[in-house]
Design an enzyme around this catalytic site. Structure first.
Site, PDB file in Angstrom:
ATOM      1  N   ASP A   1       0.199   7.312  -3.553  1.00 42.11           N
ATOM      2  CA  ASP A   1      -0.879   6.950  -4.475  1.00 42.11           C
ATOM      3  C   ASP A   1      -1.181   8.042  -5.494  1.00 42.11           C
ATOM      4  O   ASP A   1      -1.334   7.765  -6.686  1.00 42.11           O
ATOM      5  CB  ASP A   1      -2.167   6.646  -3.686  1.00 42.11           C
ATOM      6  CG  ASP A   1      -2.187   5.227  -3.144  1.00 42.11           C
ATOM      7  OD1 ASP A   1      -1.298   4.429  -3.507  1.00 42.11           O
ATOM      8  OD2 ASP A   1      -3.093   4.913  -2.350  1.00 42.11           O
TER       9      ASP A   1
ATOM     10  N   HIS B   1       0.850  -1.181   0.000  1.00 40.53           N
ATOM     11  CA  HIS B   1       0.000   0.000   0.000  1.00 40.53           C
ATOM     12  C   HIS B   1       0.892   1.239   0.000  1.00 40.53           C
ATOM     13  O   HIS B   1       2.114   1.151   0.143  1.00 40.53           O
ATOM     14  CB  HIS B   1      -0.947   0.010   1.197  1.00 40.53           C
ATOM     15  CG  HIS B   1      -2.170  -0.849   1.009  1.00 40.53           C
ATOM     16  ND1 HIS B   1      -3.079  -0.617   0.004  1.00 40.53           N
ATOM     17  CD2 HIS B   1      -2.615  -1.936   1.693  1.00 40.53           C
ATOM     18  CE1 HIS B   1      -4.047  -1.526   0.075  1.00 40.53           C
ATOM     19  NE2 HIS B   1      -3.780  -2.341   1.087  1.00 40.53           N
TER      20      HIS B   1
END
Length: 381
Positions: free
Chosen positions: A162, A132
């Site tokens: 991200d 992640h």
């Protein structure tokens, strides 16, 4: 019409950086068709409401395909033949196993831009490992650099990995490859990795480190929140302000407005005196509420801004004047950025429901009607 008007993109639904990069492209006018998985179970009101509030999915049409069905794969390939770009965010090898890898797609459409969004990239020892945002920004030195000395590093939300190192680099790569394809007629395959993009964002810090202008120690540098002239200060009402008079003339104005004598403050360039100077400012700024400092500093050249929460930010006068945030269907969301004088980017269509366009998109994209049976009509939802 936005600058990407006329560009057609097929997006295989994913999470995180892929959808964000596609939002950026849709905001600029690209026509994006999202291929979703068929949801299990009947849609409920809560699920429909959540889909409509997903502003990151704005500007798309949505169809559902079961990519384990060869007929559905063929439909996807016919859509890709009509597209300028494809975006996928699966682990390396997944699209190949589905029969939708870059070699197959480029054979159908040689000018295609095939963009692959992952955390670790298509190659390397970690390519097949799960991860992640926090993991991806750890390998570049980025996560280590956030936080206070002697305390744990602080994750900067998902903004750095991200969306900054991931989605933005994905969109940038697609536009670069599209420009090349227009000139050469030759497509390309983009390996967009969050770990790579985050490292690229750290280029200035590594430059300062190489020039002995940055210490490899957390909370010891002028731009990491440690310097008293570049930091966050708490006000008497429990709210905060950011103050950044780095340049000498801005620093002098800051002291003037505070009615302070530079001789009493000390040499701000001597890092040994930073704690004492910061404590002095903490005492001064902490004696008044945030509004007091806004009235004194806002709009001046001391480099100041109040630190606003998520409900305050859209209402701020500057944001309101520029329409930085917009509201549609009761949902407050950031407006498209950047802005163009001629090819103006406007808020694209509202987020689709999953499979909302099953009944119309094949005809819209010029794909044969006989493919329609692979699309279950979900327009009733």
């Amino acid at each position: 019409m936005g600058p990407l008007h006329g560009v057609k993109i097929v997006e295989f639904a994913g999470i995180g950086p892929g959808p964000y990069g596609c939002m950026m492209l849709a905001d600029m006018g690209a026509e994006i068709l999202r291929i979703d998985r068929e949801p299990t179970g009947a849609p409920d009101i809560e699920g429909i409401d959540e889909q409509r509030k997903n502003s990151v999915a704005r500007g798309r049409k949505s169809i559902t395909l079961d990519l384990k069905d060869p007929a559905a794969v063929e439909t996807a390939l016919k859509l890709i033949e009509k597209a300028d770009a494809v975006v996928e965010g699966f682990r390396p090898g997944v699209m190949e196993r589905l029969g939708l890898g870059p070699d197959v797609c480029l054979a159908r459409n040689p000018a295609l831009v095939y963009a692959r969004m992952t955390g670790w990239g298509q190659t390397g020892p970690l390519a097949q490992a799960a991860g992640h945002d926090m993991n991806y920004i750890s390998l570049s030195g980025a996560l280590w650099s956030f936080g206070e000395e002697g305390r744990d590093p602080v994750p900067p939300l998902n903004l750095l990995g991200d969306y900054g190192g991931g989605g933005m680099f994905l969109a940038f790569g697609i536009v670069c490859a599209l420009m090349r394809a227009q000139k050469t007629g030759e497509g390309d395959v983009i390996d967009a990795a969050i770990s790579d993009g985050t490292a690229a964002l750290m280029a200035p810090v590594y430059m300062w480190l190489a020039n002995n202008r940055w210490q490899n120690r957390r909370a010891s540098n002028r731009l990491d929140g440690t310097a008293p002239y570049y930091g966050v200060y708490k006000c008497s009402d429990g709210k905060w302000v950011s103050i950044a008079p780095i340049e000498e003339k801005f620093w002098q104005l800051f002291l003037h407005l505070l009615k302070l004598d530079e001789a009493d403050i000390g040499d701000r360039h001597d890092t040994r005196g930073w704690p004492d100077i910061r404590h002095r400012f903490e005492s001064i700024i902490g004696a008044h509420p945030r509004d007091h400092w806004c009235q004194l500093f806002e709009g001046t050249d001391i480099c100041f801004a109040p630190i606003l929460d998520l409900e305050e930010a859209p209402a701020h006068a500057h944001n309101a004047a520029r329409e930085t945030f917009v509201e549609r269907d009761g949902i407050v969301q950031p407006a498209p950025a950047p802005r163009f004088q001629n090819a103006k980017a406007t808020l694209p269509s509202r987020p689709p429901l999953i499979g909302e366009h099953n009944g119309s998109v094949l005809q819209d994209w010029g794909v044969a009607d006989e493919e329609a049976p692979v699309l279950k009509n979900r327009n009733a939802i």
